[in-house]
Design a protein around this motif. Structure first.
Motif, PDB file in Angstrom:
ATOM      1  N   GLU A  44       1.108  -1.345   0.300  1.00 19.29           N
ATOM      2  CA  GLU A  44       0.469  -0.002   0.422  1.00 19.29           C
ATOM      3  C   GLU A  44       1.014   1.024  -0.298  1.00 19.29           C
ATOM      4  O   GLU A  44       0.580   2.403  -1.047  1.00 19.29           O
ATOM      5  CB  GLU A  44      -0.835  -0.276   1.128  1.00 19.29           C
ATOM      6  CG  GLU A  44      -1.803  -1.026   1.388  1.00 19.29           C
ATOM      7  CD  GLU A  44      -3.136  -0.863   0.236  1.00 19.29           C
ATOM      8  OE1 GLU A  44      -3.105   0.118  -0.307  1.00 19.29           O
ATOM      9  OE2 GLU A  44      -3.332  -2.145   0.026  1.00 19.29           O
ATOM     10  N   ASN A  48       1.393   4.265  -2.906  1.00 21.54           N
ATOM     11  CA  ASN A  48       0.522   5.311  -2.988  1.00 21.54           C
ATOM     12  C   ASN A  48       2.231   6.223  -3.477  1.00 21.54           C
ATOM     13  O   ASN A  48       1.924   7.115  -4.112  1.00 21.54           O
ATOM     14  CB  ASN A  48       0.616   5.855  -1.520  1.00 21.54           C
ATOM     15  CG  ASN A  48      -0.695   5.344  -0.803  1.00 21.54           C
ATOM     16  OD1 ASN A  48      -1.275   4.723  -1.969  1.00 21.54           O
ATOM     17  ND2 ASN A  48      -0.857   5.182   0.298  1.00 21.54           N
ATOM     18  N   ARG A 109     -11.717   7.221  -0.709  1.00 30.51           N
ATOM     19  CA  ARG A 109     -12.572   6.189  -1.900  1.00 30.51           C
ATOM     20  C   ARG A 109     -13.987   5.286  -1.630  1.00 30.51           C
ATOM     21  O   ARG A 109     -14.124   4.929  -0.452  1.00 30.51           O
ATOM     22  CB  ARG A 109     -11.096   4.477  -0.777  1.00 30.51           C
ATOM     23  CG  ARG A 109     -10.861   3.221  -1.408  1.00 30.51           C
ATOM     24  CD  ARG A 109     -10.519   2.513  -0.475  1.00 30.51           C
ATOM     25  NE  ARG A 109      -9.181   2.474  -0.448  1.00 30.51           N
ATOM     26  CZ  ARG A 109      -7.482   2.057  -0.937  1.00 30.51           C
ATOM     27  NH1 ARG A 109      -8.037   1.514  -1.883  1.00 30.51           N
ATOM     28  NH2 ARG A 109      -6.986   2.522  -0.006  1.00 30.51           N
ATOM     29  N   GLY A 137      -5.650   0.425   1.842  1.00 28.53           N
ATOM     30  CA  GLY A 137      -4.891   1.937   1.757  1.00 28.53           C
ATOM     31  C   GLY A 137      -3.389   2.338   2.896  1.00 28.53           C
ATOM     32  O   GLY A 137      -3.255   1.309   3.229  1.00 28.53           O
TER      33      GLY A 137
HETATM   34 MG    MG Z   1      -3.275   3.613  -1.700  1.00 31.83          MG
END
Ligand code: MG
Ligand code: ADP
Length: 634
Positions: A44, A48, A109, A137
């Motif tokens: 995750e 990002n 999200r 995330g």
């Molecule tokens: Mg992410």
């Protein structure tokens, strides 16, 4: 930096603020149970960091000064075993103070709400399986860290900011001195929990990155301990640009997981390069499980559009809504890089790419249906309810979508039937494709409307999804046979012989039954459009049907429920003239009027209940039922 940010930087001390409620719930879940495999946090954070590099690359097309001298995107992992910390750093777009508070204090999200609701409702799926399908995330960092710091400098600005939290309900943001921050981009520092300290050791981390983030399109380096030289562990080459022969199934799965944020196995992979009038590469996946936002009202897809390896947008609607479950990307060599997202959307080149992508997905589905029916059945099981939207939304491809559709029918058992199967099994004199729509498979199967069809061996499609009422309309058909609802109009069954041992008509009862039907109609008055004898019923006494011209009963309920119908049209009550109770009631003749009136209303209510509705009037219904029971007990 903007003046407002500067002022805040000078005057605001770090003050803690609470997380949005959904974040708090998610954090709680993360810390207290769930992921059997905690190492997904690293995927995750790397995802990002890669997103941030891609967003910078895109913004720098219009504003090259954002890149400055530091033009090559990179992700660096810094290990510090002595201090039990792991840092993920990128030279991407970075975050301003406001962006930080928004991105790391709330959840935007899509599908999060649905996910949390399902977790809370403890629905049958096992909790961990559910979570495995939902990419959580940034907050997943708190599975391994007792404290997380995010230090970030937005590209093109001076001031850097630090976000920090122990994941227990609040976070704080404060200004940091420029020397303490990356020149541009974001540094995420994890202070690891005792039982997660192996994430500060090179061997394990390197293996993990190669296994789960090896195809992130930004190079990744590792710094073993403060002061050592960075070593590149992943080159950031775009997987989709490699020849297919060099890509293994595990590479595809890994790439799918990082691009889709889902942890299941893709059930099908579509990878090709189109050359000719246009040059573009497409890498698409059909997921093995439903994404969480599948039934979100915006019905958005998330195919990524790249131009010459530069990520442009995931909002280009590359595929139509009814293929929104497909994940992946398209990379064009011909679209111009220096135009805005909006201009790209209008480009005829993009229109051609979209068309190519849809056709490719549909022909892959056709191929699977033909060559790998079991795989296709699984896809249909998972996404059929969405694919069926294409039957009425994509007029141009309606026949193609109808041919792809699979159904449960009165003859299918557990298998799926195609319309081709159905049409191949028509009975003599059968001219229509019959269907029954509703919202519950069990009720559909036991509907009285099917009795007359079963008695004649006529197959009926059972349609349990809301979308079915929209595409299965009179006027449409397949292979020249119109669709016809079994709840609509006269059943036209007289021409097709019964295959069961039909009950002999009760001798001499016809006239009395006809009188009784007249009596029922007079009693129900305005509540029904008509009362008539039925061919449709063999075992049940009554059912409701729609008039020939009006909407199907299921569609009418949906429209009325959505306030799209001023007044629902009146149903027709069909009565089985051979049913024992009907015959007995008819025999009463003029006697027992009050009892017959109760019976007429109760028969109507019975038909409503069988349709999934309520009795017309609950109080009157219970009074009548009470009188009837009283009579039986006397
Ligand atoms: Mg992410
Ligand atoms: P998602 O990646 O699906 O948006 P995440 O929880 O992983 O959700 O991240 C939330 C948001 O935090 C991102 O959308 C992004 O705006 C911001 N963010 C996280 N990490 C970074 C980073 N390394 N650089 C810039 N922004 C980031």
């Amino acid at each position: 930096m903007p003046a407002a940010d500067q002022k805040e930087a000078d005057s605001r001390p770090a003050e803690s603020q609470p997380f949005q409620a959904d974040v708090a719930k998610l954090l709680h879940l993360m810390v207290h149970s769930v992921y059997s495999d905690k190492s997904v946090f690293l995927r995750e954070l790397i995802a990002n960091a890669a997103d941030a590099c891609e967003r910078l690359r895109y913004e720098a097309i219009a504003e090259p000064r954002l890149l400055g001298d530091d033009v090559k995107p990179r992700i660096t992992l810094l290990l510090d075993a002595d201090n039990r910390s792991l840092t993920v750093e990128d030279n991407g777009i970075g975050m301003s103070r406001a962006e930080m508070a928004e991105a790391l204090g709330t959840i935007a999200r899509s599908g999060t709400k649905a996910f949390l609701e399902r977790i809370e409702a403890k629905q049958p799926d096992d909790e961990t399986a559910l979570i495995g399908r939902f990419g959580v995330g940034f907050y997943s960092a708190f599975m391994v860290a007792e404290r997380v710091e995010v230090i970030s400098r937005r590209a093109g600005t001076e001031q850097a900011w630090q976000w920090s939290s122990d994941g227990k309900g609040t976070f704080a943001i404060s200004a940091v001195a420029p020397a303490e921050a990356p020149g541009r981009g974001t540094r995420v520092v994890l202070h690891l929990m005792d039982d997660a300290k192996s994430y500060a050791e090179r061997l394990g981390v390197e293996r993990l990155v190669k296994a789960q983030s090896g195809h992130v399109p930004v190079p990744i380096s590792i710094v073993e301990k403060a002061g050592s030289a960075p070593a590149e562990i992943s080159d950031g080459a775009a997987l989709w640009a490699k020849p297919k022969a060099e890509i293994g199934a595990a590479d595809y799965t890994d790439f799918y997981r990082s691009i889709a944020g889902q942890f299941d196995e893709p059930i099908a992979t579509i990878h090709y390069r189109a050359e000719g009038r246009q040059d573009y590469t497409t890498l698409l996946f059909i997921p093995g499980a439903r994404p969480f936002d599948l039934f979100d009202p915006d019905r958005k897809g998330r195919i990524k559009l790249y131009v010459k390896r530069v990520f442009i947008t995931d909002e280009a609607d590359i595929l139509p809504r009814y293929l929104r479950f497909v994940r992946g990307l398209v990379d064009s060599a011909d679209l111009a890089l220096n135009v805005s997202r909006e201009k790209i959307q209008e480009s005829p080149l993009l229109a051609a790419i979209k068309k190519g992508a849809i056709n490719r997905v549909l022909s892959e589905l056709e191929r699977l249906a033909d060559k790998e029916p079991e795989t296709y059945a699984k896809i249909w099981e998972t996404f059929g309810a969405v694919l069926k939207e294409g039957i009425y939304e994509d007029f141009e491809r309606r026949d193609q979508m109808l041919a792809l559709a699979r159904f449960k029918t009165t003859a299918s058992g557990d298998a799926w039937r195609s319309l081709k199967d159905y049409v191949g099994a028509l009975k003599t004199n059968q001219t229509a494709i019959y269907y029954l729509a509703g919202d519950d498979m069990a009720r559909l199967k036991s509907s009285p409307h099917l009795e007359g069809f079963r008695a004649r061996g006529i197959e009926v499609l059972l349609l349990p999804d809301p979308v079915d009422s929209f595409w299965a309309m009179p006027g449409t058909g397949f292979d020249g046979k119109p669709f016809k609802s079994v709840t609509q109009g006269a059943a036209d069954l007289a021409l097709i012989p019964r295959t069961d041992a039909a009950a002999p008509p009760a001798a001499g009862a016809e006239a009395a039954v006809a009188d009784f039907l007249g009596f029922v109609k007079a009693t129900l008055g305005d509540a029904v459009a008509d009362v008539r004898a039925s061919d449709r019923l063999t075992d049940s006494a009554v059912c409701l049907v729609a008039s020939e011209g009006g909407p199907d009963r299921a569609l009418e309920r949906i429209l009325a429920g959505a306030g799209r119908l001023a007044s629902a049209s009146k149903p027709i009550l069909e009565v089985n003239p051979r049913h024992d109770i009907v015959v007995a009631l008819a025999k009463l003749g003029d006697a027992d009027r009050a009892f017959k009136e109760d019976a007429a209303h109760l028969l109507f209510d019975e038909a409503r209940v069988l349709d999934g509705e309520r009795p017309a009037d609950a109080k009157l219904f219970s009074d009548r039922l009470g009188r009837l029971l009283g009579r039986g007990l006397r």
